[in-house]
Design an enzyme around this catalytic site. Structure first.
Site, PDB file in Angstrom:
ATOM      1  N   GLU A   1      11.128  55.535  83.769  1.00 11.96           N
ATOM      2  CA  GLU A   1      10.786  56.995  83.992  1.00 11.96           C
ATOM      3  C   GLU A   1      10.895  57.085  85.572  1.00 11.96           C
ATOM      4  OE1 GLU A   1       9.068  55.863  81.390  1.00 11.96           O
ATOM      5  OE2 GLU A   1       9.856  56.709  79.721  1.00 11.96           O
TER       6      GLU A   1
ATOM      7  N   HIS B   1       0.634  59.842  73.373  1.00 10.43           N
ATOM      8  CA  HIS B   1       1.969  60.662  73.164  1.00 10.43           C
ATOM      9  C   HIS B   1       1.872  61.955  73.062  1.00 10.43           C
ATOM     10  CE1 HIS B   1       3.508  56.426  73.039  1.00 10.43           C
ATOM     11  NE2 HIS B   1       4.768  57.123  72.561  1.00 10.43           N
TER      12      HIS B   1
END
Lengths: 325, 371
Positions: free
Chosen positions: A60, A129
């Site tokens: 990322e 998450h």
């Protein structure tokens, strides 16, 4: 008007903008060959090819930073984060580089990047998450933050986000991806920073956004039917820029307010709203500003308990009754 | 440095000229006398600019405040790297670097007046007083900063290369970093993407031996540039005290990027005479003897001057004149900075959003700013 899912609405927005502007590139983990981890980008590779729809490694900081750099030279990257929770490993790229480069260059450089993906709890994937970072993101001047609740809003807002010359962070919801809504076939855009009154009411204003809009609308029906309470639901749609005028007008009409958000309570979006409401509508309030948030702990895994940790229609009803007492 | 304003006086008898003469490399052999002198001139302009900025940093302004706030990371000793690399730029080549950015900014052609004014925090600064020493930018010169977080600019530089390739432009991005940056994850992620996607970028490690106050031996395992091998990238290494050597190596790597769209890494050995920043006491991790060794034997400006005199390109008179002009330019930049106004509180919220700076074209609604 055709009914399509929130997922399809986002896909249609991407496809239309890819067609309109050759500088738009969709990039992220599993967006191309895999057709999207949540199938948002399903079919885009087949239509637009690998130059426009780009699979990235799980990296990322690397690919978001690459997108920021490319945007400085006029590319309009639409980067998918498989989960917004993964923003933490790209934090420097998102909130130092994208957010600050225009300012630190004295306005010489623009960063027209969109970063999109789901940001929600409720899917039993544990604390790593399940982050909802809209408050963290919106704390950074220079960025825009959008959290759509419906298919119609998701499509119109994403098209505006892609055309915007500032960095826009677009927070979706995995639980909403399958929800259907009416979306016109003709092209439309929804300007960022424009709230939408999703339900008109007289007794209390719920200020909310994202999936909590859906919870609030369900609660409002029950409250009307079983308790005779008329609730107005204001969907912010965009966190920054913020359409506070619509919030203010509603609060001045109902004189009571409940903020509902899927945020941890401390320094949340609702905290900012509560400050602004008391500052600008103090004399219009018939009671304290109430707020319903996620129960203050990391996201619990246990499926039935996670439902209770988050706002849900039952908790909204209780919170409204408490605010009306 | 020297007591009298003469570049010649700086030449030490032992100034080293390497046995391998990179002046003969085709990219250097093709240089005209004027171009050779310009390389020298740019190095000495950087040196004098920074010496002047240091005096401003250490001195008080007439109202008793400081002229320059925050950090001041000086490039003194490293000038041949930025000058050598940036002298090879074509119209589609781009540069991005870290916070030790004064040298790169001057090497890409930025005017020193707004550069000095930026240090002084003035509205006439290159970033209107909003960026400071670490955040110089000049998109019109293909210079994309000036970045404060170690290694954070390397994915951006890779993105510049991505954009070049996407737009079908034949060019290269040079992404500069210090030796300390090679241990940052973002650098490795960028290496991987660049190699995987065949992006035209040269990763330039300016190895001055110290990541802040920690020596390379105490911070990094193995040869820094060799890490490129793990990403299937070629790499090179050279002595960064000789601007010809820098150019000879970089030319190969830039050609690889432009012609074959392949990334690579170069490690350029250099040395900074000053601390990591001016605030760094610089007496805990290296000896004065070591600093003097570099000053006396490897100073890039002296090495260059020595060669130009030997080549007959430069005369002592002309060298003195160039130095005097560089000192005058630095002084004039400081005067400009001093005389310039500060931004006002009204300027604080300008340049935050494109939309708030272009109200007539704004499409979004609602409040962008909060109080």
């Amino acid at each position: 008007m055709p009914q399509i899912t929130y997922r399809e609405a986002i896909r249609h927005a991407l496809a239309e903008e890819l067609t309109r502007d050759p500088n738009v590139v969709v990039m992220g983990e599993e967006v191309a060959q895999f057709n999207g981890a949540y199938k948002v980008t399903d079919g885009l590779l087949a239509t637009f090819g690998p130059t426009r729809i780009v699979d990235t490694p799980i990296s990322e900081a690397g690919f978001i930073g690459l997108g920021v750099g490319a945007s400085m030279l006029g590319i309009r990257p639409v980067m998918e984060l498989m989960f917004w929770s993964f923003y933490s490993v790209a934090f420097d790229q998102i909130l130092n580089n994208a957010a600050n480069v225009r300012y630190m260059s004295g306005g010489q450089i623009n960063c027209p990047i969109v970063i999109r993906g789901p940001a929600n709890g409720g899917t039993n994937v544990g604390a790593t998450h399940s982050h909802t970072p809209e408050n963290v993101l919106a704390n950074h001047p220079g960025v825009k933050v959008v959290v759509p609740a419906t298919a119609y809003d998701a499509k119109g807002l994403l098209k505006s986000a892609i055309r915007d010359n500032d960095p826009v962070f677009f927070l979706e919801n995995t639980i909403l991806y399958g929800d259907k809504g009416e979306v016109p076939e003709a092209e439309y855009v929804i300007p960022l920073g424009k709230a939408d009154i999703k339900r008109v009411g007289a007794d209390l204003t719920i200020v909310t956004y994202g999936r909590c809009v859906i919870h609030s609308l369900k609660a409002a029906e029950v409250l009307e039917k079983d308790h005779g309470i008329s609730v107005e639901v204001v969907d912010l749609r965009t966190i920054r820029p913020l359409d506070f005028d619509t919030v203010l007008a509603s609060v001045k009409k109902t004189n009571r307010v409940l903020i509902v958000e899927e945020q941890k309570p401390f320094a949340s979006v609702g905290t900012q709203l509560a400050y602004m409401i008391q500052r600008e509508a103090f004399d219009d309030l018939d009671g304290p500003i109430h707020r319903l948030a996620t129960i203050d702990a990391p996201a619990i895994y246990s499926p039935p308990v996670e439902t209770e940790q988050l706002p849900n229609p039952g908790r909204v009803i209780k919170a409204v009754l408490a605010a009306m007492a | 440095m020297s007591k009298k304003p003469s570049a010649i006086a700086d030449i030490k008898a032992e100034s080293a000229v390497k046995a391998t003469d990179y002046a003969l490399a085709p990219i250097n052999a093709a240089l005209s006398s004027t171009q050779r002198i310009e390389l020298y001139r740019t190095m000495i302009r950087i040196r004098r600019f920074e010496e002047r900025s240091l005096r401003a940093y250490q001195g008080k302004n007439p109202s008793g405040g400081t002229n320059i706030g925050g950090f001041l990371h000086l490039y003194i000793g490293q000038e041949a790297v930025a000058v050598g690399c940036c002298s090879l730029m074509g119209k589609n080549d781009h540069v991005i670097t870290a916070y030790r950015d004064h040298g790169h900014a001057i090497a890409v052609g930025m005017d020193t007046k707004p550069l000095m004014a930026e240090l002084y925090g003035k509205i006439t600064g290159c970033s209107k007083g909003k960026g400071g020493s670490m955040h110089y930018f000049a998109p019109d010169k293909n210079f994309w900063g000036g970045h404060g977080i170690v290694g954070g600019q390397i994915p951006l530089g890779t993105g510049l290369a991505y954009a070049l390739k996407y737009q079908g432009k034949k060019g290269a991005a040079m992404a500069f970093m210090g030796d300390g940056a090679v241990n940052q994850g973002a650098v490795h992620e960028a290496y991987n993407l660049a190699s995987l996607w065949n992006l035209p970028v040269v990763f330039v490690i300016e190895n001055n031996g110290y990541s802040m106050g920690t020596s390379q031996a105490r911070s990094s395992a193995g040869q820094l540039a060799k890490r490129a091998e793990g990403y299937n990238m070629t790499w090179g290494q050279c002595d960064g005290h000789d601007v010809y050597e820098v150019r000879a190596l970089m030319d190969k790597h830039l050609t690889l990027a432009r012609e074959q769209s392949r990334p690579s890494t170069v490690e350029i050995d250099t040395y900074r005479y000053r601390g990591h920043s001016v605030a760094d006491p610089d007496n805990t991790y290296r000896t004065k003897t070591e600093i003097e060794e570099y000053r006396n034997k490897k100073d890039p400006i002296q090495v260059s001057l020595h060669k130009l005199l030997a080549e007959g390109v430069l005369t002592e008179t002309l060298a003195d004149q160039i130095d005097a002009e560089a000192r005058a330019e630095a002084e004039s930049a400081a005067e400009f900075a001093d005389a310039s106004p500060y931004p006002t509180p009204d300027d604080i919220q300008k340049d935050v959003y494109w939309e708030s700076d272009h109200p007539a074209q704004r499409k979004s609604e609602g409040r962008l700013f909060f109080d």
